[in-house]
Design a protein around this motif. Structure first.
Motif: not given
Length: 247
Positions: A154-160
């Protein structure tokens, strides 16, 4: 509870309003966002248990059509029930924390008028996806919550929320062995995505991580009171969506 002295103020008439004393900063507003089921309400309950003995606090929750999160916190007994307000957004949760924050601002200001001066108001977003962030007009600081049960990637998916919130929490670390997630690797991915902004691996069953979270809030509050904390806006980096892999 030390802050109950504020609950015993005389009733105010319809034309009498609470005014913040001169030189008294208004309450710091801390926004808590993240996808559904990542443990946002549990984090609010934890912070209330840790800090309500030393700070005057209140909570505003957001749900689409219910007051479920507010009822959870009231039943937990972490604050006097009247200090927990529910906003029913009636639409996508991010709208009430970013696009039109008026309902949340009204709730915060009502709480400050009734029980002020407050030190800290916690504002919980309704469950949303990885693009949800608070408007700086509503939140002075914001933390974003993901959890190991959502997957180690999930952390690698990013997003603000992941990349720009003041604090990123990787929650429910005690579940990692049951969902085959390497917490250290997940935290390392998060730290890489955030470019030096803090990441906290948290479990409600780990007193050390809870103490670290409480200390982080105290530090931000101290900067807020001194005027050295500047609210930042992670901002939406892509059009808001609700694709299945982001929920």
């Amino acid at each position: 509870m030390p802050d109950q002295q504020h609950d015993q103020q005389p009733a105010q008439g319809p034309n009498v309003h609470y005014h913040q004393p001169l030189n008294q900063p208004r309450a710091m507003r801390l926004g808590v966002a993240g996808p559904v089921g990542t443990g946002k309400s549990s984090i609010l309950a934890t912070l209330c248990r840790e800090l309500a003995g030393e700070l005057s606090m209140a909570v505003v929750t957001n749900d689409i059509y219910t007051d479920e999160d507010a009822r959870f916190l009231r039943s937990a007994g972490v604050l006097p029930t009247e200090r927990i307000r529910a906003v029913e957004t009636g639409a996508c949760p991010h709208t009430a924390i970013r696009d039109d924050v008026s309902a949340n601002l009204d709730a915060v200001e009502d709480l400050e008028e009734a029980y002020g001066p407050l030190d800290l108001v916690l504002i919980e977003s309704g469950g949303d996806n990885l693009t949800a962030t608070f408007s700086p007009a509503l939140a002075d600081a914001q933390l974003f919550c993901i959890d190991v049960a959502g997957g180690g990637d999930v952390a690698r998916k990013g997003g603000p929320g992941i990349t720009g919130a003041d604090l990123l929490i990787v929650n429910k670390t005690d579940l990692a062995p049951y969902v085959d997630v390497d917490v250290d690797a997940m935290v390392a991915d998060a730290e890489n995505a955030r470019g030096g902004l803090p990441v906290l691996a948290l479990s409600k069953n780990d007193p050390d991580s809870i103490a670290e979270l409480a200390d982080w809030v105290r530090a931000v509050l101290a900067r807020h009171r001194s005027g050295t904390h500047i609210p930042t806006d992670p901002g939406p980096m892509a059009p808001h969506s609700h694709s299945q892999d982001e929920s």
